[in-house]
Scaffold this motif. Structure first.
Motif, PDB file in Angstrom:
ATOM      1  N   THR A  34       0.828  -1.348   0.011  1.00 29.72           N
ATOM      2  CA  THR A  34      -0.105   0.160   0.079  1.00 29.72           C
ATOM      3  C   THR A  34       0.865   1.133  -0.039  1.00 29.72           C
ATOM      4  N   LYS A  35       0.280   2.532  -0.088  1.00 28.30           N
ATOM      5  CA  LYS A  35       1.086   3.619  -0.129  1.00 28.30           C
ATOM      6  C   LYS A  35       1.700   3.910   1.190  1.00 28.30           C
ATOM      7  N   HIS A  36       0.955   3.517   2.355  1.00 30.16           N
ATOM      8  CA  HIS A  36       1.499   3.694   3.696  1.00 30.16           C
ATOM      9  C   HIS A  36       2.704   2.979   3.724  1.00 30.16           C
ATOM     10  N   GLN A  37       2.661   1.587   3.268  1.00 32.25           N
ATOM     11  CA  GLN A  37       3.947   0.637   3.614  1.00 32.25           C
ATOM     12  C   GLN A  37       5.084   1.448   2.675  1.00 32.25           C
ATOM     13  N   VAL A  38       4.834   2.043   1.472  1.00 32.33           N
ATOM     14  CA  VAL A  38       5.776   2.331   0.901  1.00 32.33           C
ATOM     15  C   VAL A  38       6.576   3.686   1.286  1.00 32.33           C
ATOM     16  N   LYS A  39       5.737   4.549   1.769  1.00 25.33           N
ATOM     17  CA  LYS A  39       6.232   5.483   2.522  1.00 25.33           C
ATOM     18  C   LYS A  39       7.050   5.466   3.825  1.00 25.33           C
ATOM     19  N   ARG A  40       6.585   4.348   4.436  1.00 24.39           N
ATOM     20  CA  ARG A  40       7.370   4.193   5.703  1.00 24.39           C
ATOM     21  C   ARG A  40       8.936   3.257   5.395  1.00 24.39           C
ATOM     22  N   ALA A  41       8.614   2.572   4.374  1.00 30.60           N
ATOM     23  CA  ALA A  41       9.758   2.011   3.868  1.00 30.60           C
ATOM     24  C   ALA A  41      10.883   2.735   3.320  1.00 30.60           C
ATOM     25  N   VAL A  42      10.357   4.136   2.503  1.00 28.86           N
ATOM     26  CA  VAL A  42      11.312   4.801   2.128  1.00 28.86           C
ATOM     27  C   VAL A  42      11.683   5.700   3.055  1.00 28.86           C
ATOM     28  N   GLU A  43      11.004   6.138   4.023  1.00 24.36           N
ATOM     29  CA  GLU A  43      11.550   6.845   5.080  1.00 24.36           C
ATOM     30  C   GLU A  43      12.646   6.145   6.053  1.00 24.36           C
ATOM     31  N   GLU A  44      12.388   4.838   6.210  1.00 21.49           N
ATOM     32  CA  GLU A  44      13.250   3.976   7.022  1.00 21.49           C
ATOM     33  C   GLU A  44      14.582   3.654   6.291  1.00 21.49           C
ATOM     34  N   ALA A  45      14.562   3.354   5.029  1.00 24.63           N
ATOM     35  CA  ALA A  45      15.594   2.937   4.208  1.00 24.63           C
ATOM     36  C   ALA A  45      16.435   4.124   3.921  1.00 24.63           C
ATOM     37  N   PHE A  46      15.952   5.531   3.690  1.00 25.25           N
ATOM     38  CA  PHE A  46      16.675   6.337   3.320  1.00 25.25           C
ATOM     39  C   PHE A  46      16.803   7.512   4.123  1.00 25.25           C
ATOM     40  N   ASP A  47      16.065   7.476   5.284  1.00 28.94           N
ATOM     41  CA  ASP A  47      16.181   8.388   6.468  1.00 28.94           C
ATOM     42  C   ASP A  47      15.832   9.858   5.826  1.00 28.94           C
ATOM     43  N   VAL A  48      14.730  10.040   5.068  1.00 29.81           N
ATOM     44  CA  VAL A  48      14.014  11.262   4.411  1.00 29.81           C
ATOM     45  C   VAL A  48      12.568  11.316   4.697  1.00 29.81           C
ATOM     46  N   SER A  49      12.218  12.499   4.643  1.00 34.56           N
ATOM     47  CA  SER A  49      10.878  12.642   4.810  1.00 34.56           C
ATOM     48  C   SER A  49       9.895  12.785   3.490  1.00 34.56           C
ATOM     49  N   VAL A  50       8.960  11.699   3.530  1.00 36.30           N
ATOM     50  CA  VAL A  50       8.021  11.797   2.183  1.00 36.30           C
ATOM     51  C   VAL A  50       6.737  12.538   2.262  1.00 36.30           C
ATOM     52  N   VAL A  51       6.432  13.101   1.271  1.00 36.01           N
ATOM     53  CA  VAL A  51       5.183  13.994   1.104  1.00 36.01           C
ATOM     54  C   VAL A  51       4.323  13.355   0.614  1.00 36.01           C
ATOM     55  N   SER A  52       4.437  12.357  -0.450  1.00 32.23           N
ATOM     56  CA  SER A  52       3.218  11.825  -0.828  1.00 32.23           C
ATOM     57  C   SER A  52       3.940  10.776  -1.890  1.00 32.23           C
TER      58      SER A  52
END
Length: 94
Positions: A34-52
Motif C-alpha cells: 500500500t501507499k502507507h507501506q511504501v512511505k514507511r519503507a522509504v523513510e526507514e531505508a533512506f532517512d528522508v521525509s516523504v510528502v506523497s
C-alpha cells in the motif's frame, strides 16, 4: 514485511531522471503493498521525509518469439515525492 520486500528496485529511465530534479523518485514495489507501506519503507531505508506516494499497476507487455506468444510479468510502480531539501543519495551520479 521488511523494506526489501516492499522496495524491489529503483527505476532508472530518462523520465525518472528528470523527475529526480523535482524531488520525485520512482521504485518498483511489491504487488500487494500500500501507499502507507511504501512511505514507511522509504523513510526507514533512506532517512528522508516523504510528502506523497503515487502508485500504479503496470501491465506486462506481450512478446512474440516465432509462433509462441508470451507475456512479461505485471508489476507495481511507486512515485515518491520527498520534502523540499531531501534527496536520496543512491541516485546521485547515475
Amino acid at each position: 514485511m521488511n523494506s526489501f520486500d516492499i522496495l524491489r528496485r529503483p527505476i532508472i529511465t530518462e523520465k525518472s531522471t528528470y523527475m529526480q530534479e523535482q524531488g520525485r523518485y520512482v521504485f518498483e514495489v511489491g504487488r500487494n503493498t500500500t501507499k502507507h507501506q511504501v512511505k514507511r519503507a522509504v523513510e526507514e531505508a533512506f532517512d528522508v521525509s516523504v510528502v506523497s506516494v503515487n502508485t500504479m499497476n503496470v501491465q506486462g507487455k506481450r512478446k512474440r518469439l516465432g509462433p509462441r506468444v508470451s507475456k512479461k510479468r505485471d508489476w507495481k510502480k511507486a512515485i515518491v515525492t520527498l520534502a523540499p531539501g531531501s534527496t536520496i543519495t543512491l541516485f546521485e551520479g547515475v
